[in-house]
Design an enzyme around this catalytic site. Structure first.
Site, PDB file in Angstrom:
ATOM      1  N   ASP A  24      42.847  -0.316  14.964  1.00 34.76           N
ATOM      2  CA  ASP A  24      43.335   0.434  16.041  1.00 34.76           C
ATOM      3  C   ASP A  24      45.076   0.678  16.006  1.00 34.76           C
ATOM      4  OD1 ASP A  24      40.732   0.720  16.408  1.00 34.76           O
ATOM      5  OD2 ASP A  24      40.898  -0.257  18.621  1.00 34.76           O
ATOM      6  N   GLU A  72      40.038   3.484  17.492  1.00 35.58           N
ATOM      7  CA  GLU A  72      39.273   3.802  18.851  1.00 35.58           C
ATOM      8  C   GLU A  72      39.433   5.015  19.403  1.00 35.58           C
ATOM      9  OE1 GLU A  72      40.101   0.962  22.016  1.00 35.58           O
ATOM     10  OE2 GLU A  72      38.955   2.252  23.513  1.00 35.58           O
ATOM     11  N   LYS A 129      35.555   4.345  15.996  1.00 36.48           N
ATOM     12  CA  LYS A 129      34.543   3.657  17.184  1.00 36.48           C
ATOM     13  C   LYS A 129      34.964   4.003  18.537  1.00 36.48           C
ATOM     14  CE  LYS A 129      37.832  -0.368  17.412  1.00 36.48           C
ATOM     15  NZ  LYS A 129      38.217  -0.244  18.897  1.00 36.48           N
ATOM     16  N   LYS A 132      35.196  -1.001  22.220  1.00 32.65           N
ATOM     17  CA  LYS A 132      36.263  -1.954  21.689  1.00 32.65           C
ATOM     18  C   LYS A 132      35.864  -2.835  20.480  1.00 32.65           C
ATOM     19  CE  LYS A 132      38.631  -0.648  25.349  1.00 32.65           C
ATOM     20  NZ  LYS A 132      39.477   0.390  25.469  1.00 32.65           N
ATOM     21  N   VAL A 157      45.730  -4.160  16.891  1.00 29.21           N
ATOM     22  CA  VAL A 157      45.896  -4.427  18.352  1.00 29.21           C
ATOM     23  C   VAL A 157      44.679  -3.756  19.196  1.00 29.21           C
ATOM     24  CG1 VAL A 157      48.163  -3.942  18.223  1.00 29.21           C
ATOM     25  CG2 VAL A 157      46.712  -1.942  18.538  1.00 29.21           C
ATOM     26  N   THR A 158      44.386  -4.340  20.317  1.00 32.14           N
ATOM     27  CA  THR A 158      45.390  -5.567  20.819  1.00 32.14           C
ATOM     28  C   THR A 158      44.411  -6.797  20.856  1.00 32.14           C
ATOM     29  OG1 THR A 158      44.429  -4.986  23.127  1.00 32.14           O
ATOM     30  CG2 THR A 158      46.380  -3.933  22.744  1.00 32.14           C
ATOM     31  N   CYS A 162      40.471  -5.075  21.283  1.00 33.54           N
ATOM     32  CA  CYS A 162      39.522  -4.619  20.276  1.00 33.54           C
ATOM     33  C   CYS A 162      39.399  -5.735  19.122  1.00 33.54           C
ATOM     34  CB  CYS A 162      39.840  -3.105  19.866  1.00 33.54           C
ATOM     35  SG  CYS A 162      39.862  -2.042  21.006  1.00 33.54           S
ATOM     36  N   GLN A 202      37.093 -25.474  18.944  1.00 37.00           N
ATOM     37  CA  GLN A 202      35.682 -25.919  18.789  1.00 37.00           C
ATOM     38  C   GLN A 202      35.341 -25.815  17.091  1.00 37.00           C
ATOM     39  OE1 GLN A 202      33.095 -25.320  22.394  1.00 37.00           O
ATOM     40  NE2 GLN A 202      34.691 -23.595  22.426  1.00 37.00           N
TER      41      GLN A 202
END
Ligand code: C5J
Length: 221
Positions: A24, A72, A129, A132, A157-158, A162, A202
């Site tokens: 985007d 987007e 799309k 997001k 971004v951002t 997204c 993790q």
């Protein structure tokens, strides 16, 4: 195979099986008068990633790597825009309203275009799309599968909207994703930092992070 230093540990990929996915980088998010600005954001921090992303894109293209761009946006009658998305909050202008760069987040309007520095080249994948995440209601997975892609270098971004949504969608589909730290940006510094931290926490629960210089160095060697 290419291995580069990353967090939380080294990231290994095969060029032929890896796509650079640029999320985007549209005028609507990075220029004044677009959708991002209509939400009250200062868009200037997002402009800072154009130069490093342009350098990475040039090196990636020169190496023959697969490039995917996303945008987007919505069809002109907004039939693919849930009312909940359009009605959320009280922005100065809503999706579909006319602004200085045309109707916000509508296909074909000037603001919907990718910034000229990062414009797609013929043969590159461009995914439109409505959401997001770049996998939701798009042919992205089919395009990646058709090319044998297993690894994604993710930019754009951002970071926490997204980009992170797409990385989580990709991770659940089995892709190994590396988020390029200096080629992604948010309107909120703290949100970017938190996203980088939570992606690689993790034991790379969502993926890896590294600066674009690590990729540039690896491609050059
Ligand atoms: C947002 C995006 N932030 N591309 N879109 O609404 O992250």
């Amino acid at each position: 195979m290419i291995t580069l230093p990353a967090q939380p540990f080294a990231y290994t990929f095969e060029l032929a099986r890896t796509a650079l996915v640029i999320i985007d980088m549209q005028r609507d998010f990075v220029e004044p008068g677009g959708f991002g600005a209509s939400l009250g954001n200062d868009v200037r921090p997002l402009q800072a990633i154009i130069a490093p992303l342009q350098a990475l894109l040039a090196a990636w293209r020169a190496a023959g790597g697969c490039v995917v761009h996303t945008r987007e946006g919505h069809v002109p009658d907004l039939s693919d825009c849930p009312p909940a998305k359009r009605d959320r909050g009280q922005p100065a202008l809503r999706i579909g309203d006319a602004g200085p760069m045309g109707r916000l987040l509508v296909h074909g309007e000037p603001g919907h275009a990718i910034v000229p520095e990062l414009a797609p080249q013929p043969g590159e994948v461009v995914i439109d799309k409505p959401g997001k995440g770049a996998f939701y209601a798009t042919p992205l997975q089919a395009e990646l599968q058709a090319r044998g892609i297993t690894h994604l270098l993710v930019a754009g971004v951002t970071t926490e909207v997204c980009v992170q949504t797409t990385m989580r969608e990709a991770n659940d589909r089995g892709y190994d994703c590396l988020l390029l730290e200096d080629c992604t940006e948010s309107y909120f510094l703290a949100f970017k930092a938190a996203t980088l931290a939570m992606v690689r926490a993790q034991g790379a629960i969502v993926g890896w992070t590294a600066p674009s210089t690590a990729v540039l160095k690896a491609l050059a060697s």
